[in-house]
Scaffold this active site. Structure first.
Site, PDB file in Angstrom:
ATOM      1  NE  ARG A 102      -8.426   7.722  -4.685  1.00 37.81           N
ATOM      2  CZ  ARG A 102      -7.829   7.515  -3.518  1.00 37.81           C
ATOM      3  NH1 ARG A 102      -6.546   7.248  -3.476  1.00 37.81           N
ATOM      4  NH2 ARG A 102      -8.502   7.564  -2.408  1.00 37.81           N
ATOM      5  CB  VAL A 103      -4.883  12.565  -6.703  1.00 37.57           C
ATOM      6  CG1 VAL A 103      -4.139  13.182  -5.530  1.00 37.57           C
ATOM      7  CG2 VAL A 103      -3.972  12.500  -7.935  1.00 37.57           C
ATOM      8  N   GLY A 104      -5.540  10.652  -3.984  1.00 42.08           N
ATOM      9  CA  GLY A 104      -6.201  10.625  -2.675  1.00 42.08           C
ATOM     10  C   GLY A 104      -5.811  11.821  -1.822  1.00 42.08           C
ATOM     11  CG  ASP A 105      -5.959  11.141   2.372  1.00 40.28           C
ATOM     12  OD1 ASP A 105      -5.836  10.141   1.625  1.00 40.28           O
ATOM     13  OD2 ASP A 105      -5.723  11.102   3.596  1.00 40.28           O
ATOM     14  N   GLY A 164      -9.233   8.275   1.150  1.00 36.07           N
ATOM     15  CA  GLY A 164      -8.790   9.649   0.944  1.00 36.07           C
ATOM     16  C   GLY A 164      -9.904  10.612   0.594  1.00 36.07           C
ATOM     17  CB  SER A 182      -0.928   0.000   1.216  1.00 38.47           C
ATOM     18  OG  SER A 182      -0.174  -0.158   2.398  1.00 38.47           O
ATOM     19  CB  THR A 223      -0.401   6.317   0.136  1.00 38.28           C
ATOM     20  OG1 THR A 223      -1.243   5.181   0.099  1.00 38.28           O
ATOM     21  CG2 THR A 223      -1.013   7.384  -0.748  1.00 38.28           C
ATOM     22  CB  THR A 226      -1.767   6.243   3.891  1.00 34.56           C
ATOM     23  OG1 THR A 226      -2.708   6.144   2.844  1.00 34.56           O
ATOM     24  CG2 THR A 226      -0.858   7.431   3.725  1.00 34.56           C
ATOM     25  CB  THR A 229      -4.279   5.966   7.317  1.00 40.79           C
ATOM     26  OG1 THR A 229      -4.245   4.802   6.478  1.00 40.79           O
ATOM     27  CG2 THR A 229      -4.888   5.583   8.654  1.00 40.79           C
ATOM     28  N   GLY A 230      -6.698   5.799   5.350  1.00 42.28           N
ATOM     29  CA  GLY A 230      -8.060   5.375   5.028  1.00 42.28           C
ATOM     30  C   GLY A 230      -8.530   6.005   3.742  1.00 42.28           C
TER      31      GLY A 230
HETATM   32  N1  GLY Z   1      -5.379   7.567   2.189  1.00 43.09           N
HETATM   33  C1  GLY Z   1      -4.844   7.114   1.004  1.00 43.09           C
HETATM   34  C2  GLY Z   1      -5.697   7.220  -0.157  1.00 43.09           C
HETATM   35  O1  GLY Z   1      -6.904   7.254  -0.052  1.00 43.09           O
HETATM   36  O2  GLY Z   1      -5.180   7.264  -1.250  1.00 43.09           O
END
Ligand code: GLY
Length: 334
Positions: free
Chosen positions: A222-225, A248, A92, A212, A194, A245-246
């Protein structure tokens, strides 16, 4: 008391009061060295590190290696999160991360130092250590964030090595996923671990990092948080820091890590601040029972907090020479 002494005493009392009130309000009119004595609790000579998940334990150990020798928090968090980035068993984060639904490994990372400088890369491919590219963005460019091909171009121009990151194991998992999932990206609670890390060095300064491979089998692009300053991670040297984490998407929508730091600035403990951020997600997001989000935080006194939506979130905490994994408290009790 003669008049001269009285005037001097009155002056010093007013300055003391002003400093105290302003400090509590989060306005900090005084220098770093004075701040620690006024606050009376800022951790000096006592490095503290917090990071997400069980694998944070090895990351914390690498960060402590630097802090114990008097190194700074920025170097520590970068070195710390490079450990899971390099770990071939970690699916991950970094080089062995699971790919998106098109089979491409795309990575996100951000970093922040004690002066509020920040760097970030998102949707970068072929670079095993996006955290170090994020740091280079912070230190060598006038920008905060580079994405995709531009981030890769910048990395290559700065000496990073281009690599194929899709491991045999990740490819196999992706092929299995494709058989069963009809090209629909998942949002469930168990596929985005993450690493976020905050560290306070011996001088009492804080820095943070987050990195991450994001949601496994996500849509391409796609881009997360995690690379978004204030969502996946935020650090403020007057207050403390937080990381998430989790899922995003849920964290971005509440500017999660910034929310936690601002709550601490306004007087909440790190634990109360993390709980407040999770409750904000519950308030705002109807699907909260089907997802996982966890927050970690530390304040400048070295106090910690952690809280998640559902059971299972763990974090690693290193203080006074002891490095241990803890189960986070969580909201959705049966
Ligand atoms: N927290 C990581 C993501 O959602 O990409």
């Amino acid at each position: 008391m003669n008049r001269r002494k009285f005037v001097l005493n009155t002056f010093l009392t007013s300055i003391g009061g002003l400093v105290g009130i302003n400090y509590l309000k989060g306005n900090n009119p005084i220098g770093e060295h004075l701040k620690s004595s006024v606050n009376g609790g800022i951790m000096l000579d006592n490095p503290t590190i917090i990071s997400t998940w069980k694998f944070g334990i090895e990351a914390n150990a690498a960060a402590y290696e630097i802090l114990s020798k008097g190194g700074n928090a920025l170097d520590a968090v970068e070195a710390g999160v490079r450990v899971p980035e390099a770990d071939l068993n970690n699916t991950s984060v970094g080089r062995a991360g699971y790919p998106d639904r098109d089979g491409k490994v795309t990575l996100d990372a951000c970093i922040m130092d004690k002066d509020g400088n920040a760097g970030s890369v998102a949707f970068i491919q072929h670079i095993a250590h996006p955290i170090s590219v994020a740091r280079a963005v912070m230190e060598k460019t006038p920008h905060v964030m580079l994405v995709g091909d531009g981030a890769l171009q910048f990395a290559l121009e700065n000496g990073f090595k281009k690599e194929e990151l899709l491991t045999d194991n990740a490819k196999k998992a992706w092929e299995e996923w494709k058989k069963k999932n009809n090209y629909t990206p998942p949002v469930g609670p168990n596929n985005h671990d993450t690493i976020g890390m905050l560290a306070i060095d011996k001088a009492g300064n804080i820095s943070g990092a987050c990195t991450t491979s994001g949601l496994a089998f996500k849509m391409h692009g796609r881009v997360g948080d995690s690379p978004i300053i204030g969502a996946g991670m935020y650090a403020d040297n007057n207050v403390g820091g937080a990381a998430a984490t989790g899922l995003g998407e849920a964290v971005i929508k509440i500017a999660g890590s910034f929310l936690v730091v601002e709550a601490m600035r306004n007087g909440k403990t790190p634990q109360e601040a993390c709980e407040m951020a999770v409750h904000r997600i519950i308030e705002k997001q109807k699907n909260y029972k089907d997802i996982q989000v966890g927050f970690i935080a530390i304040n400048k006194n070295g106090e910690r907090g952690a809280y998640s939506l559902v059971k299972g979130f763990q974090y690693a905490f290193h203080q006074k020479g002891e490095n241990k994994v803890y189960d986070s408290d969580y909201h959705l009790k049966e």
